[in-house]
Write a protein that holds these residues in place. Structure first.
Motif, PDB file in Angstrom:
ATOM      1  N   GLY A   1       0.800  -1.222   0.000  1.00  0.00           N
ATOM      2  CA  GLY A   1       0.000   0.000   0.000  1.00  0.00           C
ATOM      3  C   GLY A   1       0.829   1.267   0.000  1.00  0.00           C
ATOM      4  O   GLY A   1       0.328   2.345  -0.254  1.00  0.00           O
ATOM      5  N   GLU A   2       2.137   1.140   0.290  1.00  0.00           N
ATOM      6  CA  GLU A   2       2.983   2.331   0.357  1.00  0.00           C
ATOM      7  C   GLU A   2       3.649   2.547  -0.993  1.00  0.00           C
ATOM      8  O   GLU A   2       4.458   1.729  -1.434  1.00  0.00           O
ATOM      9  CB  GLU A   2       4.038   2.176   1.452  1.00  0.00           C
ATOM     10  CG  GLU A   2       4.950   3.358   1.618  1.00  0.00           C
ATOM     11  CD  GLU A   2       4.212   4.625   2.035  1.00  0.00           C
ATOM     12  OE1 GLU A   2       3.792   4.713   3.189  1.00  0.00           O
ATOM     13  OE2 GLU A   2       4.024   5.522   1.178  1.00  0.00           O
TER      14      GLU A   2
ATOM     15  N   ASN B   1       2.990   7.251   4.477  1.00  0.00           N
ATOM     16  CA  ASN B   1       1.589   7.454   4.846  1.00  0.00           C
ATOM     17  C   ASN B   1       1.308   6.701   6.144  1.00  0.00           C
ATOM     18  O   ASN B   1       1.513   5.498   6.228  1.00  0.00           O
ATOM     19  CB  ASN B   1       0.705   6.923   3.707  1.00  0.00           C
ATOM     20  CG  ASN B   1      -0.764   7.165   3.959  1.00  0.00           C
ATOM     21  OD1 ASN B   1      -1.201   7.284   5.103  1.00  0.00           O
ATOM     22  ND2 ASN B   1      -1.521   7.227   2.882  1.00  0.00           N
ATOM     23  N   TYR B   2       0.796   7.431   7.131  1.00  0.00           N
ATOM     24  CA  TYR B   2       0.652   6.815   8.460  1.00  0.00           C
ATOM     25  C   TYR B   2      -0.273   5.620   8.426  1.00  0.00           C
ATOM     26  O   TYR B   2      -0.175   4.692   9.228  1.00  0.00           O
ATOM     27  CB  TYR B   2       0.191   7.851   9.485  1.00  0.00           C
ATOM     28  CG  TYR B   2      -1.297   7.996   9.634  1.00  0.00           C
ATOM     29  CD1 TYR B   2      -2.078   8.468   8.593  1.00  0.00           C
ATOM     30  CD2 TYR B   2      -1.912   7.671  10.841  1.00  0.00           C
ATOM     31  CE1 TYR B   2      -3.436   8.612   8.746  1.00  0.00           C
ATOM     32  CE2 TYR B   2      -3.272   7.802  11.000  1.00  0.00           C
ATOM     33  CZ  TYR B   2      -4.039   8.280   9.947  1.00  0.00           C
ATOM     34  OH  TYR B   2      -5.375   8.406  10.102  1.00  0.00           O
ATOM     35  N   TYR B   3      -1.185   5.631   7.483  1.00  0.00           N
ATOM     36  CA  TYR B   3      -2.138   4.520   7.401  1.00  0.00           C
ATOM     37  C   TYR B   3      -1.418   3.199   7.131  1.00  0.00           C
ATOM     38  O   TYR B   3      -1.868   2.139   7.529  1.00  0.00           O
ATOM     39  CB  TYR B   3      -3.157   4.822   6.304  1.00  0.00           C
ATOM     40  CG  TYR B   3      -4.172   3.731   6.115  1.00  0.00           C
ATOM     41  CD1 TYR B   3      -5.188   3.552   7.052  1.00  0.00           C
ATOM     42  CD2 TYR B   3      -4.114   2.875   5.023  1.00  0.00           C
ATOM     43  CE1 TYR B   3      -6.117   2.548   6.906  1.00  0.00           C
ATOM     44  CE2 TYR B   3      -5.049   1.861   4.862  1.00  0.00           C
ATOM     45  CZ  TYR B   3      -6.046   1.713   5.810  1.00  0.00           C
ATOM     46  OH  TYR B   3      -6.970   0.727   5.668  1.00  0.00           O
ATOM     47  N   ASN B   4      -0.263   3.299   6.454  1.00  0.00           N
ATOM     48  CA  ASN B   4       0.460   2.070   6.127  1.00  0.00           C
ATOM     49  C   ASN B   4       1.175   1.445   7.311  1.00  0.00           C
ATOM     50  O   ASN B   4       1.714   0.347   7.206  1.00  0.00           O
ATOM     51  CB  ASN B   4       1.444   2.336   4.979  1.00  0.00           C
ATOM     52  CG  ASN B   4       0.704   2.657   3.703  1.00  0.00           C
ATOM     53  OD1 ASN B   4      -0.313   2.034   3.413  1.00  0.00           O
ATOM     54  ND2 ASN B   4       1.175   3.651   2.976  1.00  0.00           N
ATOM     55  N   LEU B   5       1.120   2.128   8.452  1.00  0.00           N
ATOM     56  CA  LEU B   5       1.637   1.508   9.676  1.00  0.00           C
ATOM     57  C   LEU B   5       0.871   0.220   9.949  1.00  0.00           C
ATOM     58  O   LEU B   5       1.398  -0.743  10.506  1.00  0.00           O
ATOM     59  CB  LEU B   5       1.486   2.468  10.859  1.00  0.00           C
ATOM     60  CG  LEU B   5       2.415   3.702  10.836  1.00  0.00           C
ATOM     61  CD1 LEU B   5       2.003   4.694  11.914  1.00  0.00           C
ATOM     62  CD2 LEU B   5       3.865   3.271  11.032  1.00  0.00           C
ATOM     63  N   VAL B   6      -0.413   0.231   9.524  1.00  0.00           N
ATOM     64  CA  VAL B   6      -1.248  -0.948   9.741  1.00  0.00           C
ATOM     65  C   VAL B   6      -0.699  -2.135   8.955  1.00  0.00           C
ATOM     66  O   VAL B   6      -0.486  -3.218   9.500  1.00  0.00           O
ATOM     67  CB  VAL B   6      -2.708  -0.644   9.355  1.00  0.00           C
ATOM     68  CG1 VAL B   6      -3.560  -1.885   9.519  1.00  0.00           C
ATOM     69  CG2 VAL B   6      -3.259   0.507  10.182  1.00  0.00           C
TER      70      VAL B   6
ATOM     71  N   LYS C   1       2.667  -3.293  10.261  1.00  0.00           N
ATOM     72  CA  LYS C   1       2.597  -4.185  11.413  1.00  0.00           C
ATOM     73  C   LYS C   1       2.347  -5.623  10.956  1.00  0.00           C
ATOM     74  O   LYS C   1       2.957  -6.570  11.466  1.00  0.00           O
ATOM     75  CB  LYS C   1       1.495  -3.727  12.371  1.00  0.00           C
ATOM     76  CG  LYS C   1       1.346  -4.666  13.557  1.00  0.00           C
ATOM     77  CD  LYS C   1       0.571  -4.057  14.698  1.00  0.00           C
ATOM     78  CE  LYS C   1       0.568  -5.037  15.870  1.00  0.00           C
ATOM     79  NZ  LYS C   1      -0.015  -4.456  17.065  1.00  0.00           N
TER      80      LYS C   1
END
Lengths: 398, 221, 229
Positions: free
Chosen positions: B106-107, B157-162, B165
């Motif tokens: 996603g990144e 993108n912070y959402y890609n922290l998901v 993980k």
């Protein structure tokens, strides 16, 4: 808080087919209930009328056999003042004989007759002699002394007609005499025993013929409403001169079997009406319960948006009420139409209705009110269902 | 450096690819230490991409322009490789450790990752740049054919922290603690605690951090 | 910033006896007033249950829910109905409009639960919301005579009519195409910025999630990751 009503109305409007069907269902129920109710009412009224309509409803006589009433004029005056009494008439009934010439080679025979002396103008209200004359144009009520009217069978057996005279044999207390009377009319009371034996005349004529002085044997009272006799009878009894040995008896005492028949009929009519109402209630309840299930999602979201439980049940109570209202209106119109058609087209050979029915406004209003109340009550179950619906169930299950 | 930056940003704004590339190449030719390269990366290239905004007149073609600029920078990065190798060989031998630089599923912001990959090279690692948005199953399978010591995840993108993980969890399941998970990128600016909560071992912020890591791992050997 | 919502040690267990399933485990969560939050997680992770508990539609088995510093998990049904009507706005994947009513009427329904007649101001507000969600042309259409996107926008306007402090949305774009999804997101953001409404949105859609101020991932009934933009 108009919202629940608005929603109820829209729910009904949006499922037109369902609404029309259930309204028709209620309407048919209401019309049947109205029709049965009024039919039985009419039937009973006509039955009562036929049975006791042309008789005395309350009869005053002496408590002792063969005793007479002396001051009958006073008593008539007193009881006539009581509410609900249509007419009170004195009657002096005496038995006598007539001699019938035997056919060739046979002996003459004597026939028993009942000479009834009546206050004619009043008694005609009770017995309707003048209405039952077999030929109204040539017949009259007796107006002169020694004029009489006789029954149809009597005149036919003896071959008498209007204007004929005949002799009656009277046994008074200590002598035996024969008097001649003139026939002014021939009646047909539709009861052959009466038609055969009654010779009716003015009370004064009979008092003279039988040499009794001014007495009467009974006072006959007719009421405006026969079923009011229960309340009027005590009043009549109270109006009788205190120490007299008179007593008053009402028609019910003499017609117990008729009454129990009427009662049975009333109960079965009620049963039919109750079951019709129950079936209406059940059908509304089932349709509305289906409607609650159909509209679970809407109710769920309304609850999620904060509609109170009470309001959500009013939606369905209102639907029940409106369905009842519409059903009642259509049903009453239908019922009235049915009754009008029945009384117009189902006729006796003489052109009178087979069963005369009266459009009793009180009963019609009651029918409507019952239908509306029952429909509203029928919606209690769906209303409770709607009240208890938990929005989470709808939302969780999509 | 500021003078060079002004010059480059003017060229980049004009979308003058030819001069952009030759200008930076001239800087690389004069570079003598890893820091010279790193400074060009961070103080000119990265800064230009981050700072050049979008004028109101161009607001309907912002993304278009951004993509053209990125593509110019990408060309520069491709051409930087020979200089990177030269400088590394001049000052330091490789430490024998292999790092895979990846962007999680996603990144798509890959320029940062490419730069990081070069930083690892400069710090003495054998650096493999895998690419943008690689499905986590791919890393896992890669572990079977190549020994990898460090996975470096770049997350913008912070959402890609998901998804980071998920990737880290999968790697750890497969390789246990034998690989080091390093993370970095803008996504951590507001989420310092995310480093541990997504299961990473270390946050690498600057070239210095990478350099120091290189030294530590060399000692380990 | 103040917290508009606080969840303390929320546990949720369905069923009883041997067939118990625990859906949420000790969830602690604070949501800031005016923030735009996204809850993500796989199907069955417990995120919808969490949202329903926040929305007072469901009750936690244990733990406390505070909205605007008022504890809600012990409230009575009528009080909860009031709270939902005044403080919360719901947007669901299946928009659940009342098909018997027009878009305009649907929007007014939450208002009419407390007031018998719409005032001039509220009619004006309804019209403004219709304008905001871009439904002016179809406002008098029955709900069934609108496209999915239009219905969803109607549901959004309906959720806004009582000016709630919190909007809870469960997959608001779940069955919409990507263009419509983008429009709905822009709309929600606009509401968030202009009215200061707090948003908590469950979404599978990365286009919405990555634009939220905060992402909370629920996994197996626990908060797996909680990140800020």
């Amino acid at each position: 808080m108009l919202l629940p009503f608005k929603i109820a109305l829209r729910f009904l409007k949006s499922s037109k087919g369902q609404t029309i069907l259930i309204t028709l269902g209620i309407a048919i129920g209401v019309s049947v209930q109205l029709f049965i109710g009024l039919l039985i009412q009419g039937l009973q009224a006509s039955l009562v009328d036929k049975t006791v309509g042309s008789t005395s409803h309350i009869t005053i006589s002496s408590a002792e056999t063969d005793k007479n009433i002396d001051n009958y004029a006073d008593i008539i005056q007193t009881v006539s003042a009581i509410d609900g009494i249509k007419v009170a008439s004195a009657s002096l009934d005496k038995t006598a004989f007539i001699v019938v010439e035997g056919a060739e080679g046979q002996n003459d025979s004597s026939e028993y007759i009942l000479v009834r002396g009546l206050t004619l103008d009043k008694a005609d209200t009770i017995y309707k002699f003048s209405d039952s004359f077999i030929d109204k144009s040539t017949m009259n009520m007796p107006s002169l002394p020694n004029e009489v009217i006789v029954g149809k069978e009597f005149s036919e057996t003896l071959g008498y007609t209007v204007g004929n005279q005949f002799e009656i044999s009277i046994a008074t207390r200590d002598s035996y005499k024969t008097e001649t009377v003139t026939i002014t009319g021939i009646f047909d009371l539709k009861v052959s025993s009466l038609n055969k034996t009654w010779v009716v005349s003015d009370i004064n004529t009979v008092q003279d013929l039988f040499d009794t002085g001014t007495i009467a044997s009974t006072i006959e009272i007719q009421l405006l409403d026969v079923f009011a006799s229960d309340t009027i009878l005590p009043e009549v009894t109270a109006a009788l001169p205190p120490a007299s040995l008179l007593r008053a008896v009402d028609w019910k005492a003499q017609n117990e079997s008729l009454l129990s028949g009427l009662n049975g009929q009333t109960i079965s009519s009620l049963m039919i009406q109750v079951f019709v109402v129950i079936s209406v209630v059940l059908s509304i309840a089932s349709v509305l319960i289906i409607s609650v299930i159909q509209r679970q999602k809407q109710i769920g979201i309304l609850k999620a948006m904060g509609i109170k439980d009470g309001m959500s049940s009013i939606i369905f109570l209102t639907q029940g009420f409106l369905l009842g209202l519409m059903g009642a209106i259509v049903g009453l119109l239908l019922g009235i139409l049915l009754i009008v058609a029945f009384t117009t087209f189902a006729l006796n050979p003489d052109g009178t209705p087979l069963i005369p029915m009266k459009l009793d406004p009180g009963f019609i209003a009651l029918s409507g009110a019952i239908a509306i109340t029952a429909s509203t009550l029928a919606s209690l179950l769906p209303a409770a269902k709607s009240k208890n619906l938990n929005p989470i169930e709808v939302i969780r299950n999509g | 450096m500021d003078i060079f930056y002004e010059k480059f940003s003017t060229l980049l704004d004009k979308e003058d690819k030819e001069n952009c590339v030759s200008f930076i190449m001239s800087l690389f030719q004069n570079a003598s230490s890893p820091n010279d390269i790193v400074n060009v990366y961070t103080k000119i290239l990265a800064r230009a991409l981050n700072e050049i905004g979008c004028s109101i007149a161009d607001r309907n073609i912002c993304i278009w322009k951004e993509h053209i600029r990125s593509s110019i920078v990408r060309t520069i990065l491709e051409n930087a490789y020979p200089f990177i190798v030269k400088i590394r060989n001049d000052i330091k031998s490789t430490n024998g450790k292999t790092v895979a630089v990846i962007c999680p599923d996603g990144e798509y912001h890959e320029i940062g990752a490419r730069m990081i990959s070069d930083f690892f090279s400069l710090a003495g690692f054998e650096s493999i740049y895998v690419g943008a948005s690689t499905p986590k199953e791919e890393f896992i399978n890669a572990l079977n054919y190549k020994k990898i010591d460090i996975f470096a995840l770049s997350i913008t993108n912070y959402y890609n922290l998901v998804s980071a993980k998920k990737t880290i969890t999968a790697i750890k399941e497969k390789a246990g603690n034998s690989v080091l998970i390093a993370v970095g990128g803008q996504a951590f600016n507001n989420n310092p605690s995310a480093v541990s909560s997504i299961g990473a071992d270390i946050l690498l912020h600057t070239f210095e951090d990478i350099w120091n890591l290189g030294n530590t791992m060399k000692e380990d050997k | 910033m103040d917290n508009i919502l606080e969840l303390k040690n929320i546990n949720k267990i369905y069923g009883n006896g041997e067939f118990k399933t625990q859906v949420l485990y000790d969830v602690n969560l604070n949501i800031e007033k005016g923030s735009f939050n996204s809850i993500i997680g796989e199907s069955g992770s417990g995120k919808s249950t969490l949202l329903n508990i926040i929305g007072t539609l469901d009750k936690p088995t244990s733990g406390e829910v505070h909205i605007n510093n008022i504890r809600t998990d012990s409230m009575k049904r009528a009080e909860l109905a009031d709270l939902r009507n005044q403080t919360l706005g719901f947007i669901f994947q299946f928009h659940y409009l009342l098909p018997e009513f027009t878009a305009f009427e649907n929007i007014l329904i939450p208002y009419l639960m407390k007031n018998s007649k719409p005032s001039k101001e509220i009619v004006e507000r309804a019209n403004e919301l219709i304008e905001l969600v871009g439904l002016t042309k179809v406002k008098n259409n029955l709900a069934t005579k609108m496209s999915g996107g239009q219905q969803q926008r109607t549901a959004i306007a309906r959720a806004l009519i009582n000016n709630p402090a919190i909007i809870l949305a469960d997959e608001p774009t779940g069955n919409l195409d990507s263009d419509t999804t983008e429009k709905i997101y822009t709309l929600l953001r606009k509401v968030n910025e202009s009215f200061g409404t707090t948003f908590i949105i469950i979404t599978h859609d990365r286009r919405i999630a990555e634009k939220a101020d905060r992402n909370i991932e629920i996994k197996d009934g626990r908060i797996n990751i909680d990140i800020l933009r």
